[in-house]
Design an enzyme around this catalytic site. Structure first.
Site, PDB file in Angstrom:
ATOM      1  CB  SER A 127      36.197  44.426  43.020  1.00  0.00           C
ATOM      2  OG  SER A 127      35.090  43.563  43.173  1.00  0.00           O
ATOM      3  CE1 TYR A 152      33.560  46.761  38.887  1.00  0.00           C
ATOM      4  CE2 TYR A 152      33.352  44.724  40.143  1.00  0.00           C
ATOM      5  CZ  TYR A 152      33.557  46.091  40.097  1.00  0.00           C
ATOM      6  OH  TYR A 152      33.770  46.786  41.260  1.00  0.00           O
TER       7      TYR A 152
END
Length: 340
Positions: A127, A152
């Site tokens: 990501s 995350y």
């Protein structure tokens, strides 16, 4: 070939499964169909794959070590595209342990399955959030990414490190793809394109964080899928001559790439694109920055372009028109949707 696609009921995984099936490959799609967001949307995505006799769905949790091991042993996959994860920056602040189970334990079970069953290439989702507090623009895979601002992001950076160790120890070819704000039809209900479109069409206000002074490298789903399909054919190899000085490659069969539009869009321009597509003006509530967020993302994609000869180029106006058209059809102009 035979592929395992994890997160097959998810946004990106569903489109990747469709593309692979369309190309004649056998695809086993895995998903646990959790309720992080409306499971009905996930089931509707899966229905899109009913037309393919070469697609098989398996409902299974990544953290089920024995179940994942048995699946790999039974199916003998040639390649694995690992897109399943607990997504969302904000949710990771409220529910951190969900990310440990899905993103860390889940990555470990996939790596073990690949290791023990001679999978020839593992492509997995990282990501843009790994860039965290980085201020140099555009974000390059040559940059250090040691300051995540959410759990995350930390799990995604951890996935890259885990992959490298398996590439080094077991000669498992791995490629990590750092996605930049993916959007398009069938997109996730917890992301801005969906939230803003839903609110605007149903006369509710939208929350405009950091008072609108944000930029995002919005990347259309078709471009992301094209990048994934191309890169899964480029299998990394062990290179003893590699100086091991780049974070994006190694002596081990290991690579990292950005996939982004390479063109950050100001938040207010993004909102204007939705307003134009929806034919309605947004009611804006300007708010401060959220915890775990960053003011801008911008992908350096030179290495991706060099490797596979592809560059995402869908304009935000075109992509958002397609998204809004889908949204209207799917929800039939309902008075709001469920985001649970």
């Amino acid at each position: 070939m035979k592929f395992l696609v994890t997160g097959a009921a998810g946004f990106i995984g569903n489109f990747v499964s469709e593309q692979l099936c369309d190309s004649g490959h056998d695809v086993v799609g895995l998903d646990n169909l959790n309720d992080y967001y409306d499971p009905n949307l996930k089931l509707a995505r899966l229905k899109r794959l009913d037309k393919f006799t070469n697609f098989t769905f398996v409902k299974l949790d990544l953290a089920d070590r024995e179940g994942i091991a048995a699946l790999f042993a039974d199916e003998k996959f040639d390649r694995v595209i690992h897109l399943a994860a607990q997504a969302g920056v904000r949710y990771s602040i409220e529910n951190p342990l969900a990310y440990i189970d899905s993103n860390l334990v889940g990555m470990a079970t996939i790596l073990e399955g690949c290791r023990h069953n001679k999978v020839e290439h593992l492509v997995y989702a990282s990501s843009s959030s790994v860039y965290g507090m980085n201020e140099k623009m555009p974000f390059s895979t040559e940059d250090a990414v040691d300051h995540p601002v959410s759990l995350y992001a930390a799990t995604k950076k951890s996935n890259e490190l885990m992959a490298h160790s398996y590439s080094h120890l077991y000669d498992l070819p791995t490629t990590g793809l750092r996605f930049f704000t993916v959007y398009g039809p069938w997109g996730r209900p917890d992301m801005a394109p969906f939230l803003f479109t839903d609110a605007i069409l149903n006369d509710r206000e939208i929350k405009v964080f950091n008072n609108g002074k944000m930029k995002r490298d919005f990347t259309y789903i078709d471009d992301i899928v094209e990048g994934i399909i191309r890169i899964q054919d480029v299998v990394p190899f062990r290179n003893a001559g590699n100086p091991n000085t780049s974070p994006a490659s190694s002596k081990a069969p290991y690579k990292i790439f950005n996939i982004g539009n390479n063109k950050p869009i100001p938040l207010m321009s993004f909102i204007e694109a939705i307003e134009k597509a929806a034919g309605k003006e947004a009611k804006k509530n300007f708010m401060p920055m959220q915890p775990g967020d960053v003011p801008a993302t911008f992908a350096d994609i030179d290495s991706l372009q060099k490797e596979v000869g592809f560059k995402p180029e869908t304009k935000i106006e075109v992509g958002m028109q397609k998204f809004v058209n889908w949204f209207k059809r799917y929800y039939q102009k309902s008075k709001g949707v469920s985001h649970t």
